[in-house]
Design a protein around this motif. Structure first.
Motif, PDB file in Angstrom:
ATOM      1  N   GLU A 114      31.244  32.923  46.667  1.00  0.00           N
ATOM      2  CA  GLU A 114      30.323  33.697  45.828  1.00  0.00           C
ATOM      3  C   GLU A 114      31.021  34.977  45.396  1.00  0.00           C
ATOM      4  O   GLU A 114      32.060  35.352  45.939  1.00  0.00           O
ATOM      5  CB  GLU A 114      29.073  34.056  46.632  1.00  0.00           C
ATOM      6  CG  GLU A 114      28.241  32.848  47.001  1.00  0.00           C
ATOM      7  CD  GLU A 114      26.823  33.250  47.393  1.00  0.00           C
ATOM      8  OE1 GLU A 114      26.009  33.495  46.494  1.00  0.00           O
ATOM      9  OE2 GLU A 114      26.552  33.324  48.596  1.00  0.00           O
ATOM     10  N   ARG A 115      30.414  35.676  44.449  1.00  0.00           N
ATOM     11  CA  ARG A 115      30.974  36.959  44.021  1.00  0.00           C
ATOM     12  C   ARG A 115      30.568  37.999  45.075  1.00  0.00           C
ATOM     13  O   ARG A 115      29.394  38.277  45.248  1.00  0.00           O
ATOM     14  CB  ARG A 115      30.430  37.342  42.637  1.00  0.00           C
ATOM     15  CG  ARG A 115      31.265  38.364  41.894  1.00  0.00           C
ATOM     16  CD  ARG A 115      30.909  38.389  40.411  1.00  0.00           C
ATOM     17  NE  ARG A 115      29.470  38.248  40.185  1.00  0.00           N
ATOM     18  CZ  ARG A 115      28.577  39.217  40.385  1.00  0.00           C
ATOM     19  NH1 ARG A 115      28.956  40.406  40.804  1.00  0.00           N
ATOM     20  NH2 ARG A 115      27.288  39.003  40.168  1.00  0.00           N
ATOM     21  N   PRO A 116      31.549  38.551  45.788  1.00  0.00           N
ATOM     22  CA  PRO A 116      31.191  39.456  46.884  1.00  0.00           C
ATOM     23  C   PRO A 116      30.516  40.730  46.388  1.00  0.00           C
ATOM     24  O   PRO A 116      30.872  41.262  45.331  1.00  0.00           O
ATOM     25  CB  PRO A 116      32.541  39.802  47.530  1.00  0.00           C
ATOM     26  CG  PRO A 116      33.480  38.748  47.068  1.00  0.00           C
ATOM     27  CD  PRO A 116      33.002  38.350  45.702  1.00  0.00           C
ATOM     28  N   GLN A 117      29.532  41.173  47.079  1.00  0.00           N
ATOM     29  CA  GLN A 117      28.902  42.470  46.856  1.00  0.00           C
ATOM     30  C   GLN A 117      28.203  42.842  48.150  1.00  0.00           C
ATOM     31  O   GLN A 117      28.310  42.116  49.135  1.00  0.00           O
ATOM     32  CB  GLN A 117      27.915  42.411  45.684  1.00  0.00           C
ATOM     33  CG  GLN A 117      26.733  41.481  45.911  1.00  0.00           C
ATOM     34  CD  GLN A 117      25.772  41.466  44.730  1.00  0.00           C
ATOM     35  OE1 GLN A 117      26.028  40.789  43.748  1.00  0.00           O
ATOM     36  NE2 GLN A 117      24.692  42.217  44.829  1.00  0.00           N
ATOM     37  N   LYS A 118      27.505  43.988  48.150  1.00  0.00           N
ATOM     38  CA  LYS A 118      26.845  44.416  49.380  1.00  0.00           C
ATOM     39  C   LYS A 118      25.901  43.311  49.874  1.00  0.00           C
ATOM     40  O   LYS A 118      25.032  42.857  49.130  1.00  0.00           O
ATOM     41  CB  LYS A 118      26.049  45.686  49.102  1.00  0.00           C
ATOM     42  CG  LYS A 118      25.442  46.278  50.349  1.00  0.00           C
ATOM     43  CD  LYS A 118      24.747  47.582  50.025  1.00  0.00           C
ATOM     44  CE  LYS A 118      24.219  48.216  51.293  1.00  0.00           C
ATOM     45  NZ  LYS A 118      23.474  49.439  51.033  1.00  0.00           N
ATOM     46  N   GLY A 119      26.089  42.868  51.098  1.00  0.00           N
ATOM     47  CA  GLY A 119      25.218  41.837  51.659  1.00  0.00           C
ATOM     48  C   GLY A 119      25.534  40.439  51.151  1.00  0.00           C
ATOM     49  O   GLY A 119      24.794  39.504  51.414  1.00  0.00           O
ATOM     50  N   ARG A 120      26.641  40.290  50.410  1.00  0.00           N
ATOM     51  CA  ARG A 120      27.027  38.940  49.981  1.00  0.00           C
ATOM     52  C   ARG A 120      28.516  38.748  50.215  1.00  0.00           C
ATOM     53  O   ARG A 120      29.344  39.427  49.612  1.00  0.00           O
ATOM     54  CB  ARG A 120      26.678  38.704  48.508  1.00  0.00           C
ATOM     55  CG  ARG A 120      26.814  37.229  48.150  1.00  0.00           C
ATOM     56  CD  ARG A 120      26.098  36.878  46.879  1.00  0.00           C
ATOM     57  NE  ARG A 120      26.787  37.442  45.731  1.00  0.00           N
ATOM     58  CZ  ARG A 120      26.247  37.537  44.516  1.00  0.00           C
ATOM     59  NH1 ARG A 120      25.020  37.127  44.298  1.00  0.00           N
ATOM     60  NH2 ARG A 120      26.930  38.054  43.520  1.00  0.00           N
ATOM     61  N   MET A 121      28.827  37.829  51.100  1.00  0.00           N
ATOM     62  CA  MET A 121      30.204  37.622  51.531  1.00  0.00           C
ATOM     63  C   MET A 121      30.605  36.172  51.273  1.00  0.00           C
ATOM     64  O   MET A 121      29.762  35.325  51.012  1.00  0.00           O
ATOM     65  CB  MET A 121      30.314  37.878  53.046  1.00  0.00           C
ATOM     66  CG  MET A 121      29.767  39.190  53.533  1.00  0.00           C
ATOM     67  SD  MET A 121      30.865  40.531  53.107  1.00  0.00           S
ATOM     68  CE  MET A 121      32.251  40.152  54.194  1.00  0.00           C
ATOM     69  N   ARG A 122      31.888  35.919  51.371  1.00  0.00           N
ATOM     70  CA  ARG A 122      32.358  34.533  51.250  1.00  0.00           C
ATOM     71  C   ARG A 122      32.401  33.861  52.619  1.00  0.00           C
ATOM     72  O   ARG A 122      32.171  32.665  52.720  1.00  0.00           O
ATOM     73  CB  ARG A 122      33.731  34.509  50.584  1.00  0.00           C
ATOM     74  CG  ARG A 122      33.588  34.875  49.118  1.00  0.00           C
ATOM     75  CD  ARG A 122      34.876  34.829  48.356  1.00  0.00           C
ATOM     76  NE  ARG A 122      34.590  35.030  46.934  1.00  0.00           N
ATOM     77  CZ  ARG A 122      35.494  35.227  46.015  1.00  0.00           C
ATOM     78  NH1 ARG A 122      36.783  35.247  46.346  1.00  0.00           N
ATOM     79  NH2 ARG A 122      35.144  35.388  44.769  1.00  0.00           N
ATOM     80  N   GLN A 123      32.725  34.622  53.634  1.00  0.00           N
ATOM     81  CA  GLN A 123      32.450  34.147  54.995  1.00  0.00           C
ATOM     82  C   GLN A 123      31.379  35.071  55.549  1.00  0.00           C
ATOM     83  O   GLN A 123      31.571  36.286  55.621  1.00  0.00           O
ATOM     84  CB  GLN A 123      33.679  34.201  55.898  1.00  0.00           C
ATOM     85  CG  GLN A 123      33.290  33.798  57.339  1.00  0.00           C
ATOM     86  CD  GLN A 123      34.449  33.763  58.317  1.00  0.00           C
ATOM     87  OE1 GLN A 123      35.557  33.359  57.971  1.00  0.00           O
ATOM     88  NE2 GLN A 123      34.192  34.178  59.534  1.00  0.00           N
ATOM     89  N   PHE A 124      30.230  34.502  55.871  1.00  0.00           N
ATOM     90  CA  PHE A 124      29.147  35.305  56.428  1.00  0.00           C
ATOM     91  C   PHE A 124      28.616  34.571  57.655  1.00  0.00           C
ATOM     92  O   PHE A 124      28.957  33.416  57.888  1.00  0.00           O
ATOM     93  CB  PHE A 124      28.043  35.555  55.394  1.00  0.00           C
ATOM     94  CG  PHE A 124      27.473  34.296  54.804  1.00  0.00           C
ATOM     95  CD1 PHE A 124      28.135  33.626  53.790  1.00  0.00           C
ATOM     96  CD2 PHE A 124      26.273  33.773  55.268  1.00  0.00           C
ATOM     97  CE1 PHE A 124      27.625  32.445  53.247  1.00  0.00           C
ATOM     98  CE2 PHE A 124      25.750  32.593  54.735  1.00  0.00           C
ATOM     99  CZ  PHE A 124      26.426  31.935  53.717  1.00  0.00           C
TER     100      PHE A 124
END
Ligand code: AMP
Length: 423
Positions: A114-124
């Motif tokens: 996904e496109r990383p941003q606050k609270g959005r990661m590629r490994q979460f």
């Protein structure tokens, strides 16, 4: 070499790692009270587990999977979520023989491009729970309650959260509704984005999720499934709500909540927290997936579950002022006056550790003053000082850090003396 972690990934340094351990421990204790057991599935699966389970037309499958060929040329995919894997494992190991119920929870990393941003990661990191085998609305309420109570337990007050609830219908009422929405989208094709038009045939309901303001405006007027649920789905939904009312768990009915995955039937839900999060405000969510096991080739088996996101939960906790317990790193510091007693100090620290007491010692020939400073930093409640004189006498000096009292004790009794001091 670039020492930065890949884009969209993050190292969990000790403070964050401690928070992860706190959350997984909380989950373990809380979910056990609801009768759930741990399960760990592989971090990668045959690609079709997700392609089929989650649905080819979803964002996850069409754009976000980390898919690779292994050395034998098999197509494998890093898991983007947990449900498909758990259902695959339940099928492989017959965890839900006819008439039984499997209650499972898991915790670990997930991967989405996904496109990383606050609270959005590629490994979460997610903690999730699945109940396989029960169709009754009581289990929907149980699963939702477990999620809600989890967030409350880690310190996010109910006032900071919003539980959205909807029913997606089933095989009886959804196909007709899908067609109605597809027709509606067709009528408004020129006002909707290319993506919503493209999904018209494969996944028209996703238009409800579209972030494009023009699409949101059009979809605000779309027909709602709530008004077209078949009788059994309507009854199920009403009973889920009645159970939540009885539990005192507040919810907001959101008839446009469709969630991104294809497998959902009937109950879907999402918990949002605004404080501390930007647009990525969903801290957890899930739903019922009564058709998933069958889609994998198993017998029809009802099921539902949720997943909650660690990174976003932590942001919501921080915004609420919730803290992660951080125990002192050492109960006792064993200090040495000089290097001649290094071996004695090492033995004392080891004996304390073997006795279940957290003990730290100097490994860098630091001055006594520096060692006392370190003892303070670590939160040690007592310091054992060993010098050449003490060692020769087979003794050590024991200092209580709160009262500042000091006394000599025989090395052989240090462990007992500290047990008494620490209580
Ligand atoms: P989902 O599996 O999409 O229903 O997501 C469940 C939860 O996982 C969400 O509510 C988020 O808290 C979290 N989550 C999903 N995708 C991401 C991501 N890319 N980065 C961080 N957290 C995520």
């Amino acid at each position: 070499m670039d020492v930065r972690a890949p884009k969209g990934t993050a190292d969990m340094l000790p403070d964050t790692a401690r928070a992860w351990e706190h959350l997984t421990r909380t989950a373990q204790e809380l979910f056990a009270r609801y009768g759930y057991e741990p399960v760990y599935t592989p971090l990668f699966e045959h690609t079709e587990v997700f392609a089929r389970g989650i649905g080819e037309a979803t964002d996850i499958v069409s754009k976000e999977m980390y898919t690779f060929a292994d050395r034998a040329g098999r197509s494998l995919t890093l898991r983007p979520e947990g449900t498909a894997s758990v259902v695959r494992a339940a099928l492989e190991h017959t965890l839900v023989p006819q008439g039984s119920l499997a209650k499972l929870y898991y915790a670990g990393p997930m991967f989405r491009y996904e496109r990383p941003q606050k609270g959005r990661m590629r490994q979460f990191w997610q903690i999730g729970l699945e109940a396989l085998g029960a169709a009754e609305p009581g289990v929907d309420a149980e699963v939702i309650a477990a999620l809600w109570r989890f967030f409350e337990t880690v310190g996010i007050p109910a006032d900071n959260m919003r539980l959205l609830l909807n029913s997606m219908g089933d095989d009886v009422c959804r196909p007709g509704y899908r067609a109605t929405v597809a027709a509606y989208i067709g009528e408004h094709a020129e006002a909707l984005c290319a993506e919503c038009n493209r999904r018209l045939d494969t996944n028209p309901l996703r238009a409800f999720d579209c972030k494009n303001p023009a699409c949101a405006q059009v979809m605000a007027g779309a027909p709602l499934l709530r008004d077209e649920l078949c009788e059994p789905c309507a009854t199920h939904y009403a009973e889920v709500k009645a159970r939540l009312d009885a539990l005192g768990i507040p919810y907001v009915e959101e008839p446009k909540l469709v969630r991104g995955l294809d497998y959902y039937t009937r109950t879907v839900f999402e918990v949002q927290a605004d404080a501390g999060l930007g647009s990525q405000n969903a801290i957890g969510g899930g739903g019922r997936y009564d058709g998933l096991m069958e889609m994998f080739g198993g017998k029809p088996t009802p099921g539902l579950g949720f997943a909650l996101g660690f990174e976003r939960t932590l942001l919501a906790m921080e915004a609420a002022g919730a803290t992660v317990p951080s125990p002192p790193r050492a109960d006792v510091y064993v200090a040495r006056v000089d290097e001649s007693v290094a071996a004695v100090v090492f033995d004392v620290a080891s004996a304390l550790r073997d006795a279940g007491i957290a003990a730290e010692l100097d490994h860098q020939a630091r001055s006594l003053k520096a060692q006392f400073k370190q003892a303070d930093r670590l939160g040690a409640r007592a310091v054992v000082v060993v010098g050449p004189d003490e060692a020769a006498a087979g003794e050590a000096t024991l200092r209580d850090m709160s009262t500042k009292e000091e006394r000599r004790v025989a090395l052989a009794t240090v462990v007992d003396a500290l047990r008494a001091l620490l209580g």
